[in-house]
Motif scaffolding. Structure first.
Motif, PDB file in Angstrom:
ATOM      1  N   VAL A   7       0.882  -1.168   0.000  1.00 28.75           N
ATOM      2  CA  VAL A   7       0.000   0.000   0.000  1.00 28.75           C
ATOM      3  C   VAL A   7       0.919   1.216   0.000  1.00 28.75           C
ATOM      4  O   VAL A   7       1.748   1.385   0.897  1.00 28.75           O
ATOM      5  CB  VAL A   7      -0.942   0.015   1.222  1.00 28.75           C
ATOM      6  CG1 VAL A   7      -1.796   1.267   1.212  1.00 28.75           C
ATOM      7  CG2 VAL A   7      -1.815  -1.233   1.235  1.00 28.75           C
ATOM      8  N   SER A   9       1.274   5.334  -0.144  1.00 22.95           N
ATOM      9  CA  SER A   9       0.580   6.607   0.074  1.00 22.95           C
ATOM     10  C   SER A   9       0.932   7.591  -1.027  1.00 22.95           C
ATOM     11  O   SER A   9       2.109   7.879  -1.260  1.00 22.95           O
ATOM     12  CB  SER A   9       0.973   7.204   1.424  1.00 22.95           C
ATOM     13  OG  SER A   9       0.535   6.372   2.465  1.00 22.95           O
ATOM     14  N   THR A  10      -0.096   8.087  -1.715  1.00 22.79           N
ATOM     15  CA  THR A  10       0.089   9.110  -2.739  1.00 22.79           C
ATOM     16  C   THR A  10      -1.263   9.699  -3.114  1.00 22.79           C
ATOM     17  O   THR A  10      -2.240   8.963  -3.265  1.00 22.79           O
ATOM     18  CB  THR A  10       0.776   8.559  -4.007  1.00 22.79           C
ATOM     19  OG1 THR A  10       0.834   9.614  -4.984  1.00 22.79           O
ATOM     20  CG2 THR A  10       0.062   7.372  -4.587  1.00 22.79           C
ATOM     21  N   PRO A  11      -1.329  11.012  -3.273  1.00 25.30           N
ATOM     22  CA  PRO A  11      -2.583  11.619  -3.734  1.00 25.30           C
ATOM     23  C   PRO A  11      -2.800  11.444  -5.244  1.00 25.30           C
ATOM     24  O   PRO A  11      -3.831  11.845  -5.773  1.00 25.30           O
ATOM     25  CB  PRO A  11      -2.406  13.096  -3.367  1.00 25.30           C
ATOM     26  CG  PRO A  11      -0.929  13.312  -3.391  1.00 25.30           C
ATOM     27  CD  PRO A  11      -0.324  12.007  -2.931  1.00 25.30           C
ATOM     28  N   GLU A  53      -6.042   8.543  -1.479  1.00 27.38           N
ATOM     29  CA  GLU A  53      -4.795   8.667  -0.730  1.00 27.38           C
ATOM     30  C   GLU A  53      -3.809   7.522  -0.919  1.00 27.38           C
ATOM     31  O   GLU A  53      -2.667   7.637  -0.474  1.00 27.38           O
ATOM     32  CB  GLU A  53      -5.104   8.803   0.764  1.00 27.38           C
ATOM     33  CG  GLU A  53      -5.914  10.040   1.090  1.00 27.38           C
ATOM     34  CD  GLU A  53      -6.280  10.117   2.563  1.00 27.38           C
ATOM     35  OE1 GLU A  53      -5.779   9.288   3.353  1.00 27.38           O
ATOM     36  OE2 GLU A  53      -7.066  10.999   2.905  1.00 27.38           O
ATOM     37  N   THR A  54      -4.239   6.411  -1.541  1.00 26.47           N
ATOM     38  CA  THR A  54      -3.342   5.260  -1.626  1.00 26.47           C
ATOM     39  C   THR A  54      -3.465   4.507  -2.947  1.00 26.47           C
ATOM     40  O   THR A  54      -4.516   4.488  -3.577  1.00 26.47           O
ATOM     41  CB  THR A  54      -3.607   4.242  -0.490  1.00 26.47           C
ATOM     42  OG1 THR A  54      -4.955   3.794  -0.572  1.00 26.47           O
ATOM     43  CG2 THR A  54      -3.325   4.820   0.870  1.00 26.47           C
ATOM     44  N   THR A  56      -2.886   0.647  -3.995  1.00 25.27           N
ATOM     45  CA  THR A  56      -2.704  -0.703  -3.469  1.00 25.27           C
ATOM     46  C   THR A  56      -2.256  -1.601  -4.616  1.00 25.27           C
ATOM     47  O   THR A  56      -2.849  -1.575  -5.696  1.00 25.27           O
ATOM     48  CB  THR A  56      -4.013  -1.231  -2.861  1.00 25.27           C
ATOM     49  OG1 THR A  56      -4.424  -0.336  -1.822  1.00 25.27           O
ATOM     50  CG2 THR A  56      -3.823  -2.627  -2.278  1.00 25.27           C
TER      51      THR A  56
END
Length: 92
Positions: A7, A9-11, A53-54, A56
């Motif tokens: 997972v 995290s990135t916008p 926000e993620t 995966t």
């Protein structure tokens, strides 16, 4: 079957998902929408899911020896699209 999961995290998860799929669509069997994707690579299958926000990533390799190479190729390509930010890939 050997599996791995990360997972990230990135916008910009949806953007990276679509860029990766469009990039590989001319060479590999690829199905994708704005939030989900499946890519059938010779090393194994990559499934992606994006939300606000993620990103995966789920990888499946038929041969356990292929899993490190599959991780590497997916990470290298996503990092190429995400050159403006530093992503953290923690595989389980």
């Amino acid at each position: 079957m050997t599996k791995s999961h990360a997972v990230v995290s990135t916008p910009h998860a949806g953007r990276y998902l679509q860029q990766l799929c469009k990039h590989w669509a001319h060479r590999f069997e690829t199905e994708f929408s704005a939030t989900e994707a499946r890519i059938a690579l010779p090393l194994g299958e990559t499934r992606l899911a994006a939300d606000a926000e993620t990103l995966t990533i789920d990888l499946t390799a038929g041969d356990p020896a292929h899993l490190p190479d599959l991780r590497d190729v997916v990470v290298r390509h996503i990092e190429r699209f995400a050159f403006r930010e530093t992503l953290r890939f923690e595989w389980t």
